[in-house]
Design a protein around this motif. Structure first.
Motif, PDB file in Angstrom:
ATOM      1  N   ARG A 135      -0.666  -7.905   3.818  1.00 24.78           N
ATOM      2  CA  ARG A 135      -0.114  -6.451   3.906  1.00 24.78           C
ATOM      3  C   ARG A 135       0.051  -5.968   2.757  1.00 24.78           C
ATOM      4  O   ARG A 135      -0.133  -6.326   1.533  1.00 24.78           O
ATOM      5  N   HIS A 136       0.343  -4.391   2.805  1.00 25.87           N
ATOM      6  CA  HIS A 136       0.086  -3.603   1.612  1.00 25.87           C
ATOM      7  C   HIS A 136       1.249  -3.951   0.546  1.00 25.87           C
ATOM      8  O   HIS A 136       0.844  -3.990  -0.496  1.00 25.87           O
ATOM      9  N   ASP A 137       2.464  -4.335   0.914  1.00 23.43           N
ATOM     10  CA  ASP A 137       3.392  -4.792   0.029  1.00 23.43           C
ATOM     11  C   ASP A 137       3.353  -6.293  -0.206  1.00 23.43           C
ATOM     12  O   ASP A 137       4.359  -7.088  -0.516  1.00 23.43           O
ATOM     13  N   ASP A 239      -4.396   0.216  -2.371  1.00 28.01           N
ATOM     14  CA  ASP A 239      -4.492  -0.676  -1.158  1.00 28.01           C
ATOM     15  C   ASP A 239      -3.549  -1.731  -0.980  1.00 28.01           C
ATOM     16  O   ASP A 239      -3.008  -2.080  -0.061  1.00 28.01           O
ATOM     17  N   TYR A 240      -3.077  -2.514  -2.198  1.00 33.52           N
ATOM     18  CA  TYR A 240      -2.160  -3.509  -2.238  1.00 33.52           C
ATOM     19  C   TYR A 240      -1.548  -3.191  -3.570  1.00 33.52           C
ATOM     20  O   TYR A 240      -2.036  -3.367  -4.436  1.00 33.52           O
TER      21      TYR A 240
END
Length: 497
Positions: A135-137, A239-240
């Motif tokens: 996930r991004h976060d 992105d991350y």
């Protein structure tokens, strides 16, 4: 995610504790071979051992599989493993998730030790145990960089400490033993939520703040600053959050280095994990030295690795768990950007900084140290700065009057076969375990080091050697002093108490 309430976290901690889910408890359950395999990422031995665990160890076995391996477990087994908190509560708070009749973990909760105390660290489960991209976060757990940073931090008791980019809170955990007050920041709200859970599980309290770089601590100063920031070098895409700063190239690390001195108290120290761009035809030291110019700080910069673009991009693509097609697309764009920027490699390493005494010019030493047995440790960082201070404060005359001792070292000789047997072509003295703690020696310096036992002033030893070799004592002293200073700087010689 809804962060678990304090009473829920406390109940989880009570269950982890009663099941023996500690570093020693897991090691004892698995046995030496399976435990070593777990550390290498080979999980089938762990599955085999935990499936065969005795009835009284089933709770611990389920926790190991569920939280460390990411396996699906039956509802009944998970409920038995966590008797103090309901399955409904754990799923509602994002700790676990239901999949029909089975349960799997959303969070990675793992035991960790600093050598004297046991902790639990809370993060997201990584791509190795969950299908699909992160996930991004995503909140990263304990990794190689975080362990290296924790090892390199000086552990002197201090008042205020800052963990900039705390992530799961691993650095703050280690700081807690020797810092009165800990401020931990992150741009990722989810990271702060999981860091709060980590702190609560371990009975600690940190001042957690949201924001980028030094914005959350504007106008504040600290005795100690540590940072394992999102240092990955790229085009500026985010992105991350755990790896991408949103700034192109190595701008984040540059900003950290240029600003950190404004937030250090007199005598304060900072330790920063960093990556830096190395362009075709340029020396990596020049780039990092440019960041340090104007900071007014002492610095010891150690490049541990220089990665080529393909290896670097491959490392971070694999880390994100994306499918092969997506990796190929994203990797190609990444490499194209490196080519456009003329980037030949990416340096990776540790930057240790210290505020100098008033009026002193900053000494900044940059070197490449890549040996596996030459890791930078907090003790070595402290000793490095102490040795540099000793050399600055000690004149040649004072050095000649000092009684020096040689540390425990090895003499390593290099020889080649010749017409009269083995012929020595070089020799060096090495202090085992010390980063770059090696110097070349000739016959005279070898004898001088052997004579340094803290009993006779250095000048007297040099006079004795000069007499033995039939040379002028003053000339020998002039030639030897730079070598002696180098040996002191490397921790091979020290002044006897």
């Amino acid at each position: 995610m809804s962060t678990p309430d304090a009473d829920v976290v406390d109940a989880i901690g009570a269950d982890l504790r009663s099941a023996g889910f500690t570093t020693d408890g897991v090691a004892e359950l698995l046995g030496a071979d399976a435990h070593a395999a777990l550390g290498r990422g080979a999980w089938w031995p762990v599955l085999r051992v935990t499936r065969a665990a005795s009835a009284e160890r089933q709770r611990l076995a389920v926790m190991v599989r569920l939280l460390l391996l990411g396996t699906e477990e039956s509802r009944e087994d998970v409920e038995a493993a966590f008797p103090s908190v309901s399955l409904q509560t754990l799923t509602a708070h994002g700790v676990l998730e239901l999949n029909g009749s089975t349960v799997r973990a959303v969070l990675d909760i793992r035991p960790h030790s600093d050598g004297t105390r046991d902790f639990w660290v809370v993060s997201d489960q990584d791509a190795a145990v969950r299908r699909g991209p992160l996930r991004h976060d995503h909140v990263l757990g304990i990794g190689g960089a975080s362990v290296s940073l924790a090892r390199a931090v000086t552990r002197n008791p201090v008042g205020r400490a800052l963990d900039l980019g705390t992530g799961c809170g691993i650095q703050a955990l280690h700081l807690d033993a020797h810092c009165d007050e800990i401020v931990a920041t992150d741009t990722n709200e989810r990271a702060l939520e999981l860091a709060a859970m980590t702190a609560r599980l371990n009975g600690m309290s940190w001042d957690l703040r949201h924001g980028s770089l030094f914005e959350p601590v504007a106008g504040e100063r600290f005795d100690l600053i540590v940072s394992n920031p999102p240092f990955v070098v790229g085009s500026g895409a985010r992105d991350y959050i755990y790896r991408d700063s949103g700034l192109a190239g190595d701008a984040l690390c540059q900003s950290l280095i240029e600003q950190v001195g404004d937030h250090l108290l007199p005598g304060g120290t900072a330790h920063i994990m960093a990556n830096w761009i190395v362009r075709e035809g340029h020396d990596w030291q020049d780039r990092v030295r440019g960041w340090l110019a104007g900071t007014g700080l002492y610095a010891w910069v150690v490049q541990r690795e220089l990665a080529d673009p393909v290896s670097y991009v491959s490392l971070w693509l694999a880390d994100a768990g994306e499918d092969l097609e997506r990796q190929a697309q994203r990797g190609g764009q990444w490499l194209d950007w490196f080519t456009e920027q003329g980037i030949a490699g990416i340096g990776m390493g540790m930057i240790s900084l210290r505020v100098p005494r008033s009026g002193e010019p900053p000494e900044q030493i940059l070197e490449e140290i890549t040996g596996a047995d030459e890791a930078v440790t907090g003790a070595e960082v402290d000793a490095f700065f102490a040795r540099r201070a000793y050399l600055r404060d000690t004149s040649d005359d004072a050095l000649l009057a000092a009684r020096l001792s040689t540390a425990p070292v090895f003499l390593e000789a290099q020889s080649l076969p010749g017409p009269e047997g083995w012929q020595e072509v070089g020799a060096a003295v090495r202090r085992p375990g010390g980063p770059a703690a090696v110097i070349g020696v000739d016959e005279v310096l070898r004898a001088l080091l052997a004579g340094c036992r803290g009993e006779v002033p250095l000048g007297t030893l040099i006079q004795l050697l000069a007499t033995h070799h039939g040379v002028d004592a003053d000339a020998l002293a002039q030639a030897a002093l730079p070598e002696v200073r180098e040996a002191i700087g490397r921790g091979i010689l020290y002044q006897a108490e």
